[in-house]
Scaffold this active site. Structure first.
Site, mmCIF file in Angstrom:
data_model
loop_
_atom_site.group_PDB
_atom_site.id
_atom_site.type_symbol
_atom_site.label_atom_id
_atom_site.label_comp_id
_atom_site.label_asym_id
_atom_site.label_seq_id
_atom_site.Cartn_x
_atom_site.Cartn_y
_atom_site.Cartn_z
ATOM 1 N N ARG A 25 0.752 -13.681 5.182
ATOM 2 C CA ARG A 25 1.817 -14.120 6.083
ATOM 3 C C ARG A 25 1.196 -14.474 7.428
ATOM 4 O O ARG A 25 0.338 -13.752 7.947
ATOM 5 C CB ARG A 25 2.858 -13.013 6.277
ATOM 6 C CG ARG A 25 3.789 -12.815 5.076
ATOM 7 C CD ARG A 25 4.722 -14.018 4.854
ATOM 8 N NE ARG A 25 5.673 -13.823 3.775
ATOM 9 C CZ ARG A 25 5.528 -14.266 2.526
ATOM 10 N NH1 ARG A 25 4.435 -14.935 2.182
ATOM 11 N NH2 ARG A 25 6.468 -14.068 1.620
ATOM 12 N N GLU A 34 7.465 -20.982 10.179
ATOM 13 C CA GLU A 34 7.326 -22.041 9.166
ATOM 14 C C GLU A 34 8.593 -22.872 9.055
ATOM 15 O O GLU A 34 9.683 -22.306 9.056
ATOM 16 C CB GLU A 34 6.996 -21.423 7.802
ATOM 17 C CG GLU A 34 5.650 -20.717 7.815
ATOM 18 C CD GLU A 34 5.267 -20.107 6.466
ATOM 19 O OE1 GLU A 34 6.086 -20.123 5.532
ATOM 20 O OE2 GLU A 34 4.135 -19.609 6.359
ATOM 21 N N HIS A 70 2.011 -23.217 2.962
ATOM 22 C CA HIS A 70 2.557 -22.065 2.224
ATOM 23 C C HIS A 70 2.824 -22.464 0.768
ATOM 24 O O HIS A 70 3.955 -22.371 0.273
ATOM 25 C CB HIS A 70 3.835 -21.556 2.889
ATOM 26 C CG HIS A 70 4.198 -20.166 2.458
ATOM 27 N ND1 HIS A 70 4.860 -19.282 3.259
ATOM 28 C CD2 HIS A 70 3.984 -19.495 1.290
ATOM 29 C CE1 HIS A 70 5.051 -18.146 2.620
ATOM 30 N NE2 HIS A 70 4.519 -18.247 1.406
HETATM 31 N N1 LIG Z 1 0.889 -17.798 0.129
HETATM 32 C C1 LIG Z 1 1.772 -17.524 -0.797
HETATM 33 O O1 LIG Z 1 2.370 -18.417 -1.390
HETATM 34 C C2 LIG Z 1 2.045 -16.086 -1.157
HETATM 35 C C3 LIG Z 1 2.465 -15.799 -2.460
HETATM 36 C C4 LIG Z 1 2.657 -14.460 -2.790
HETATM 37 C C5 LIG Z 1 2.510 -13.461 -1.857
HETATM 38 N N2 LIG Z 1 2.141 -13.797 -0.599
HETATM 39 C C6 LIG Z 1 1.911 -12.727 0.394
HETATM 40 O O2 LIG Z 1 0.833 -11.936 -0.071
HETATM 41 C C7 LIG Z 1 1.143 -10.560 0.146
HETATM 42 C C8 LIG Z 1 0.429 -9.711 -0.901
HETATM 43 O O3 LIG Z 1 0.953 -9.993 -2.169
HETATM 44 P P1 LIG Z 1 0.589 -9.083 -3.438
HETATM 45 O O4 LIG Z 1 1.218 -9.717 -4.618
HETATM 46 O O5 LIG Z 1 -0.855 -8.796 -3.463
HETATM 47 O O6 LIG Z 1 1.407 -7.773 -3.067
HETATM 48 P P2 LIG Z 1 1.139 -6.288 -3.527
HETATM 49 O O7 LIG Z 1 2.371 -5.544 -3.215
HETATM 50 O O8 LIG Z 1 0.613 -6.260 -4.921
HETATM 51 O O9 LIG Z 1 -0.040 -5.795 -2.553
HETATM 52 C C9 LIG Z 1 0.104 -5.552 -1.191
HETATM 53 C C10 LIG Z 1 -0.871 -4.453 -0.826
HETATM 54 O O10 LIG Z 1 -0.917 -4.332 0.589
HETATM 55 C C11 LIG Z 1 -1.076 -2.955 0.866
HETATM 56 N N3 LIG Z 1 -0.742 -2.645 2.241
HETATM 57 C C12 LIG Z 1 0.460 -2.322 2.762
HETATM 58 N N4 LIG Z 1 0.337 -2.073 4.085
HETATM 59 C C13 LIG Z 1 -0.977 -2.227 4.386
HETATM 60 C C14 LIG Z 1 -1.730 -2.099 5.578
HETATM 61 N N5 LIG Z 1 -1.142 -1.726 6.732
HETATM 62 N N6 LIG Z 1 -3.049 -2.353 5.542
HETATM 63 C C15 LIG Z 1 -3.647 -2.701 4.383
HETATM 64 N N7 LIG Z 1 -2.985 -2.823 3.211
HETATM 65 C C16 LIG Z 1 -1.669 -2.604 3.222
HETATM 66 C C17 LIG Z 1 -0.211 -2.246 -0.151
HETATM 67 O O11 LIG Z 1 -0.593 -0.907 -0.312
HETATM 68 C C18 LIG Z 1 -0.472 -3.084 -1.396
HETATM 69 O O12 LIG Z 1 -1.525 -2.547 -2.169
HETATM 70 C C19 LIG Z 1 2.679 -10.497 0.073
HETATM 71 O O13 LIG Z 1 3.180 -9.433 0.860
HETATM 72 C C20 LIG Z 1 3.107 -11.833 0.602
HETATM 73 O O14 LIG Z 1 3.358 -11.719 1.982
HETATM 74 C C21 LIG Z 1 1.908 -15.082 -0.236
HETATM 75 O O1 LIG Z 2 5.893 -13.929 -1.130
HETATM 76 C C1 LIG Z 2 5.684 -14.771 -1.977
HETATM 77 O O2 LIG Z 2 5.612 -14.517 -3.199
HETATM 78 C C2 LIG Z 2 5.438 -16.197 -1.573
HETATM 79 O O3 LIG Z 2 4.893 -16.264 -0.287
HETATM 80 C C3 LIG Z 2 6.667 -16.945 -1.619
HETATM 81 O O4 LIG Z 2 7.326 -16.608 -0.450
HETATM 82 P P1 LIG Z 2 8.479 -17.533 0.106
HETATM 83 O O5 LIG Z 2 9.332 -17.897 -1.070
HETATM 84 O O6 LIG Z 2 9.156 -16.629 1.084
HETATM 85 O O7 LIG Z 2 7.841 -18.703 0.727
#
Ligand SMILES: NC(=O)c1ccc[n+]([C@@H]2O[C@H](COP(=O)([O-])OP(=O)(O)OC[C@H]3O[C@@H](n4cnc5c(N)ncnc54)[C@H](O)[C@@H]3O)[C@@H](O)[C@H]2O)c1
Ligand SMILES: O=C(O)[C@H](O)COP(=O)(O)O
Length: 335
Positions: free
Chosen positions: A236, A265, A284
């Protein structure tokens, strides 16, 4: 009871639409990036019992507009756009599709890293403009360098596995992950953020945006990284102090960055990132692939069907489970 699901954003994958239809649900949509008030209006008008949350904030105001609302299901993982506490206090579970887009986002993180390190975009632009440029564009090898993973969840671990294929050594920081998350990658577990920063020649962000993590990568934190390091952010935008990141690239403290997400965004047309060629930017889109779109869409819709049809939902899928545990119990949510 209504069997309408409101999707805040564009169409879901056809497989998700088919699943909804099979169970007698119909899907209605808000425009992309709708304000809370527009989401509320759509909820009231449609009588939707579930929301598939894509874009826009789902806050208490939205929930209050729709007393019939039973469940919010994130089209993905990051729930920073949803007020989890407000949902819990109204007995509304917030579901996530953790893992469903992990491989796609990890591939995107690696693509951003390679593009930034190998200067792919300025070289491509120069070549198209008739310049055969090599001096000043010497890259570096990633093999043997250390990648720091901030967060050790599904996307971090998928990114780590891919980075190992490039010969990167892995270190990670995650106060909540079990040791097994580090062990499966052979990654060193850092005891503090500072320890992670000090070792990260490449820092890849994979933790959620929360009050604790907001702008965790600020000027002070970047100064703790090795000079000439790279930052990759597919998590994010709010995790980074964007002005500090640009300053660090300009001063040479950072050699570059690859960013898929922005603090706001879409970013403003005159965003400071657009003047900095060492920063590679994408809109994104890390989780937007055919494969992830199908998995995420189906999971998001399935969760709503499960709640409405009174089936049990796995604890790990409920982002606000701890908050819900203190709220009035929902019969069909496993505690
Ligand atoms: N760019 C994109 O399109 C996209 C898509 C999916 C997810 N995301 C982002 O990626 C992030 C991670 O996704 P994921 O599927 O790996 O989630 P996940 O829940 O599997 O992993 C997140 C990890 O972060 C850890 N965490 C929480 N607080 C923390 C801190 N203060 N310091 C370090 N680690 C911490 C948690 O313990 C967990 O293991 C989501 O929260 C989302 O914001 C972005
Ligand atoms: O958190 C996610 O899995 C992706 O970032 C998609 O997030 P959005 O739909 O909020 O863009």
């Amino acid at each position: 009871m209504s069997k309408t699901i409101l999707v805040t954003g564009p169409d879901l994958d056809p497989a998700a639409v088919a699943l909804a239809t099979e169970h007698g649900f119909d899907l209605v949509h808000t425009p992309a990036y709708a304000e809370s008030q527009v989401i509320s209006e759509h909820l009231v008008k449609s009588g939707a019992v579930g929301i598939v949350s894509r874009m826009g904030r789902i806050d208490a105001e939205v929930m209050d507009a729709a007393p019939q609302l039973r469940v919010i299901s994130k089209h993905g993982v990051g729930v920073d756009n949803i007020d989890l506490a407000a949902a819990a206090s109204r007995g509304i579970p917030v579901l996530v599709a953790t893992g469903a887009n992990a491989v796609s986002v990890a591939e995107h993180a690696i693509a951003l890293l390679l593009a930034a390190v190998k200067r792919v975009l300025p070289l491509d632009e120069g070549l198209r403009a008739g310049r055969w440029e090599k001096p000043g564009f010497a890259g570096r090898e990633l093999a043997g360098a250390t990648m720091g993973l901030m967060g050790m969840g599904a996307i971090a671990r998928a990114t780590g596995r891919m980075a190992q294929g490039l010969g990167l050594k892995l270190v990670g920081y995650d106060p909540f992950a079990p040791d097994s998350a580090f062990e499966e990658l052979g990654a060193t577990r850092c005891a503090s953020v500072d320890e992670l920063l000090a070792q990260s020649e490449v820092l890849s962000l994979h933790c959620p945006l929360t009050p604790d993590t907001r702008e965790m990568l600020n000027a002070e934190a970047i100064a703790k990284m090795p000079k000439g390091a790279y930052v990759v952010n597919t998590a994010r935008g709010g995790l980074i102090d964007e002005a500090a990141l640009v300053d660090a690239v300009r001063s040479g403290q950072l050699a570059g960055a690859g960013l898929d997400t922005f603090a706001s965004e879409p970013p403003a047309a005159d965003h400071v990132f657009f003047d900095e060629p060492a920063i590679v930017l994408t809109p994104h889109i890390g989780g937007v692939t055919r494969e992830a779109g199908a998995r995420v869409g189906v999971e998001a819709v399935r969760g709503i069907i499960q709640i409405i049809e009174g089936q049990e939902v796995p604890q790990a899928r409920i982002a606000n489970r701890k908050l819900l545990a203190d709220a009035p119990a929902l019969e069909n949510v496993e505690k």
